[in-house]
Motif scaffolding. Structure first.
Motif, short mmCIF file in Angstrom:
data_model
loop_
_atom_site.label_atom_id
_atom_site.label_comp_id
_atom_site.label_asym_id
_atom_site.label_seq_id
_atom_site.Cartn_x
_atom_site.Cartn_y
_atom_site.Cartn_z
N LEU A 76 1.29 -0.78 0.20
CA LEU A 76 0.04 0.18 -0.18
C LEU A 76 1.13 1.39 0.04
O LEU A 76 0.51 2.02 -0.50
N ARG A 77 1.91 1.58 0.67
CA ARG A 77 2.76 2.04 1.23
C ARG A 77 3.76 2.56 -0.51
O ARG A 77 3.77 3.47 -1.21
N ALA A 78 3.68 1.54 -1.15
CA ALA A 78 4.81 1.44 -2.42
C ALA A 78 3.67 2.30 -3.50
O ALA A 78 3.68 2.95 -4.56
N LEU A 79 2.27 1.78 -3.33
CA LEU A 79 1.35 1.96 -4.38
C LEU A 79 1.07 3.79 -4.33
O LEU A 79 0.76 3.97 -5.07
N ILE A 83 1.80 6.49 -7.34
CA ILE A 83 0.05 7.21 -7.57
C ILE A 83 0.79 9.04 -7.89
O ILE A 83 0.37 10.07 -8.29
N ARG A 84 1.20 9.32 -6.15
CA ARG A 84 1.70 10.44 -6.06
C ARG A 84 2.63 11.16 -6.81
O ARG A 84 3.18 11.91 -7.06
N GLU A 85 3.86 10.57 -7.22
CA GLU A 85 4.78 10.17 -8.29
C GLU A 85 4.57 10.42 -9.75
O GLU A 85 4.34 11.43 -10.07
N ILE A 86 3.36 9.41 -9.92
CA ILE A 86 2.81 9.57 -11.51
C ILE A 86 1.96 11.39 -11.33
O ILE A 86 1.97 12.12 -12.54
N ASP A 87 1.30 11.69 -10.23
CA ASP A 87 0.70 12.14 -10.35
C ASP A 87 -1.03 13.10 -11.71
O ASP A 87 -0.82 13.51 -12.42
N VAL A 104 -7.90 3.24 -0.61
CA VAL A 104 -6.49 3.23 0.61
C VAL A 104 -5.56 3.95 0.37
O VAL A 104 -4.77 4.88 1.02
N ALA A 105 -5.04 3.20 -0.46
CA ALA A 105 -3.56 3.86 -1.51
C ALA A 105 -3.58 5.55 -1.49
O ALA A 105 -3.18 6.22 -1.13
N SER A 106 -4.99 5.53 -2.35
CA SER A 106 -4.86 7.15 -3.01
C SER A 106 -5.44 8.22 -1.92
O SER A 106 -5.31 9.19 -2.34
N ARG A 107 -6.27 8.22 -1.00
CA ARG A 107 -6.57 8.29 0.11
C ARG A 107 -5.97 9.71 0.08
O ARG A 107 -4.85 9.86 0.92
#
Length: 371
Positions: A76-79, A83-87, A104-107
């Motif tokens: 989940l942390r890696a995902l 997601i944050r990196e790709i923006d 959960v990961a994108s919350r």
């Protein structure tokens, strides 16, 4: 627009086929597209992915190899980091377990998320903990898509807090239209085919039983079931017992499913439940006549209530054998059903039609390309 599509793996399956079609189409029209496979075992990709698509295996980004709970949190942390990196401007997630992880990961990252169910969620017998997780977490998505109108209201009762639901059918891949119905590999044999995982929900034992019961009447017909899975040993034993090993085949996975469809004369679907079955849709688009159990969600919508194919009561092996007898014995009927199916499916589920529907959903959730 920057689009992320998340899926467990890309080995085989209807949802995986849809994923490859969508990411390739979005990338070809100029969107920046990232396909993320979240399966911890990585897996092999058996679908053609455009070079314009950034294809990432989440397993390559996970550092912790601790116990199961630590592994879940590490993924989940890696995902979330990815997601944050790709923006991205929007996230699209396929299948229940990936949907839950993606929400959960994108919350809190401010990225609209659309989660997609690709089976009939009311009939797929998912484990209790997954049902509870979907009930608790799905309402945090911006939008959820289902494949058919028939499951919308029942799903609202299943997940009462869901904000928005849209019906989003699967598209027919553009490349399929270049396939032409041809002659089978052995010109003196006709093929009844089916495609799918060798899984209990596909009920291939019923299809084998139905074909075996009429095989003596149609000595120039064979049954080919393409796919792999946990039911192989059981199905092989059934074929041996039926003494039809030279006429019923389990050749495993195929990397050229459209070629096998084009070489066949009829298709059968024996599932206990479906979402909107891609194999059946593709066979119809190619002009193949079909027989299908009228199982919850899918076959009735695809055949327009039985206008474009033969529907039989779910799980009724005798009715399936009767419908197969009718189809295999009547070449004119096969031609008529195949022609009607091809026109109908291509009109309703062309890639252009489905892409326009996706664009409407992107607008609905507030996703737009940032300048």
């Amino acid at each position: 627009m920057k689009i992320i599509l998340l899926i467990s793996a890309m080995q085989d399956g209807g949802a995986e086929s849809v994923a490859s079609t969508l990411v390739n189409a979005w990338a070809e029209r100029g969107d920046s597209v990232t396909l993320i496979a979240t399966f911890s075992g990585r897996g092999k990709c058996n679908f053609a992915i455009s070079e314009k698509v950034s294809f990432v295996y989440l397993a390559d980004r996970v550092k912790s190899r601790g116990g199961r709970i630590l592994s879940v949190f590490s993924r989940l942390r890696a995902l979330r980091s990815l997601i944050r990196e790709i923006d991205a401007d929007v996230l699209v997630s396929f299948l229940a377990n990936v949907n839950v992880s993606s929400i959960v990961a994108s919350r809190g990252l401010g990225v609209p998320i659309i989660v997609c169910e690709h089976t009939n969620p009311l009939a797929d017998r998912r484990a209790l903990h997954w049902r509870l997780l979907c009930r608790w977490i799905y309402p945090r998505a911006n939008l959820l898509t289902l494949l058919t109108h028939g499951v919308v209201e029942p799903f609202r009762r299943l997940v009462p807090g869901i904000k928005h639901i849209a019906v989003m059918p699967n598209p027919v891949p553009e490349g399929l239209f270049s396939e032409r119905r041809g002659t089978p590999v052995m010109s003196d044999r006709k093929r009844l085919i089916s495609l799918g995982r060798l899984h209990p929900c596909k009920q291939f034992e019923l299809l084998i039983g139905a074909f075996a019961s009429i095989a003596d009447e149609f000595k120039d017909w064979d049954l080919w079931i393409w796919g792999e899975g946990q039911e192989r040993a059981k199905l092989e034993a059934q074929i041996r017992q039926s003494q039809l090993r030279g006429r019923i085949f389990l050749p495993g996975r195929t990397l050229t499913p459209w070629r096998e469809m084009a070489a066949a004369q009829a298709f059968a679907l024996s599932s206990s439940h479906e979402g909107l079955p891609m194999a059946m849709m593709e066979c119809m688009a190619i002009g193949l006549p079909i027989v299908a159990f009228d199982c919850p969600s899918g076959p009735r919508e695809l055949t327009r209530n039985g206008q474009d194919g033969l529907l039989v009561p779910p799980g009724d092996t005798r009715a399936l054998a009767t419908a197969l007898r009718r189809l295999l014995s009547d070449e004119t009927l096969r031609q008529e059903l195949g022609q009607r199916a091809a026109v109908s499916v291509r009109e309703r589920y062309s890639l252009g039609t489905i892409l326009r529907m996706w664009d409407e959903l992107f607008v609905q959730v507030g996703a737009s390309a940032r300048q």
